[in-house]
Write a protein that holds these residues in place. Structure first.
Motif, PDB file in Angstrom:
ATOM      1  N   VAL A   1       0.894  -1.261   0.173  1.00 57.84           N
ATOM      2  CA  VAL A   1       0.180   0.006   0.101  1.00 57.84           C
ATOM      3  C   VAL A   1       0.430   1.257   0.034  1.00 57.84           C
ATOM      4  CG1 VAL A   1      -1.398   0.982   1.149  1.00 57.84           C
ATOM      5  CG2 VAL A   1      -1.913  -1.169   1.285  1.00 57.84           C
ATOM      6  N   ALA A   2       1.730   1.014   0.809  1.00 58.94           N
ATOM      7  CA  ALA A   2       3.200   2.717   0.133  1.00 58.94           C
ATOM      8  C   ALA A   2       3.770   2.940  -0.583  1.00 58.94           C
ATOM      9  CB  ALA A   2       4.389   1.599   2.144  1.00 58.94           C
ATOM     10  N   GLU A   3       3.992   2.141  -1.743  1.00 59.66           N
ATOM     11  CA  GLU A   3       4.086   1.489  -2.995  1.00 59.66           C
ATOM     12  C   GLU A   3       3.312   2.402  -3.666  1.00 59.66           C
ATOM     13  OE1 GLU A   3       6.389  -1.812  -3.509  1.00 59.66           O
ATOM     14  OE2 GLU A   3       8.331  -1.419  -2.009  1.00 59.66           O
ATOM     15  N   ASN A   4       2.276   1.863  -3.731  1.00 62.59           N
ATOM     16  CA  ASN A   4       1.421   1.401  -4.478  1.00 62.59           C
ATOM     17  C   ASN A   4      -0.150   2.307  -4.104  1.00 62.59           C
ATOM     18  OD1 ASN A   4       3.063   0.295  -6.454  1.00 62.59           O
ATOM     19  ND2 ASN A   4       2.924  -1.394  -4.748  1.00 62.59           N
ATOM     20  N   GLY A   5      -0.467   2.570  -3.341  1.00 64.06           N
ATOM     21  CA  GLY A   5      -2.170   3.481  -2.645  1.00 64.06           C
ATOM     22  C   GLY A   5      -3.021   2.130  -2.765  1.00 64.06           C
ATOM     23  N   VAL A   6      -3.824   2.146  -2.743  1.00 62.95           N
ATOM     24  CA  VAL A   6      -4.914   1.457  -2.730  1.00 62.95           C
ATOM     25  C   VAL A   6      -5.375   0.664  -3.800  1.00 62.95           C
ATOM     26  CG1 VAL A   6      -7.668   0.936  -1.309  1.00 62.95           C
ATOM     27  CG2 VAL A   6      -6.139   2.522  -0.047  1.00 62.95           C
ATOM     28  N   GLU A   7      -5.690  -0.872  -3.708  1.00 68.93           N
ATOM     29  CA  GLU A   7      -5.525  -1.565  -5.297  1.00 68.93           C
ATOM     30  C   GLU A   7      -7.434  -2.279  -5.276  1.00 68.93           C
ATOM     31  OE1 GLU A   7      -3.986  -0.474  -8.087  1.00 68.93           O
ATOM     32  OE2 GLU A   7      -2.451   0.257  -7.150  1.00 68.93           O
ATOM     33  N   ALA A   8      -7.263  -2.401  -6.333  1.00 71.52           N
ATOM     34  CA  ALA A   8      -8.755  -3.684  -5.838  1.00 71.52           C
ATOM     35  C   ALA A   8      -7.687  -5.243  -5.550  1.00 71.52           C
ATOM     36  CB  ALA A   8      -8.703  -4.019  -7.087  1.00 71.52           C
ATOM     37  N   LEU A   9      -7.849  -5.435  -4.928  1.00 71.55           N
ATOM     38  CA  LEU A   9      -8.340  -6.422  -3.760  1.00 71.55           C
ATOM     39  C   LEU A   9      -8.038  -8.195  -4.402  1.00 71.55           C
ATOM     40  CD1 LEU A   9      -7.811  -7.868  -1.000  1.00 71.55           C
ATOM     41  CD2 LEU A   9     -10.627  -8.143  -0.468  1.00 71.55           C
TER      42      LEU A   9
END
Length: 221
Positions: free
Chosen positions: A179-187
């Protein structure tokens, strides 16, 4: 690029992705550079429509059939699911259902919003899940609420069986980094990335994915 070349490129691109992936877009284009300039190829690949292609949080592409072969995801049953024999796949089973339309013999995977009549026939007025798995009648006859079903890819086919938890991975550290590297993503994509990063995950029936995600302090949006 004409239609024949497009088809040939798509075939070659999927072969490369299966053999060498995960790949970033530029890397992927380089793998099929015989079809043209990398920039032209990358533009085609970016919009290549194939349910086997997964897009990872870090920006790479992966062939889902190869990635998911042998992996197991579980889901904890509710009374409503047992009575209707319709599984609400979100979020627990999402990573394994993207490219599937069927599981074993008569079981089917559907986008819930397009199957309201079918759901009503099974006694369901509404579901929260994006995807549902509609099982044949009698499939859950021996289950009770709280039991786990496991869904796995075996030889390219999806299978379902009753399972017990054999592993309880702690995903907190891996998810925090992702999450720190890419943000919130589809699960579903998070599940694929976790499997890429750690080949030991999801190899046996584990705590349902959604429960592991929540235990790490995150919510599926």
């Amino acid at each position: 690029m004409n239609e024949v070349d497009d088809n040939a490129l798509a075939t070659a691109a999927m072969t490369a992705l299966r053999e060498r992936g995960p790949l970033g877009l530029e890397e992927w284009a380089q793998c099929v550079s015989e079809f043209g300039s990398p920039s032209d190829i990358a533009e085609v690949l970016e919009y290549l429509d194939d349910p086997i292609i997964g897009y990872l949080p870090g920006g790479q592409y992966v062939a889902l059939d190869g990635l998911l072969e042998g992996l197991v995801f579980t889901h904890r049953l509710s009374d409503v699911e047992i009575a209707s024999e319709v599984l609400e796949a979100t979020p627990d089973l999402e990573p394994v259902l993207r490219f599937a339309s069927s599981i074993g013999g008569e079981a089917r995977v559907f986008e819930a919003e397009f199957e309201q009549d079918l759901l009503r026939e099974r006694g369901i007025d509404a579901v929260l899940s994006r995807r549902v798995v509609v099982l044949p009648r009698g499939a859950l006859a021996n289950f009770t609420a709280g039991d786990l079903v496991a869904v796995a890819v075996e030889d390219g086919e999806l299978t379902v069986w009753q399972a017990d938890v054999e592993d309880e991975p702690d995903l907190a550290q891996a998810l925090e980094k992702m999450v720190a590297e890419n943000g919130v993503e589809a699960l579903e994509a998070v599940g694929w990335q976790l499997a890429v990063d750690d080949s030991s995950l999801f190899t046996v029936p584990s705590t349902p994915f959604g429960e592991m995600f929540a235990a790490a302090g995150y919510e599926d949006q």
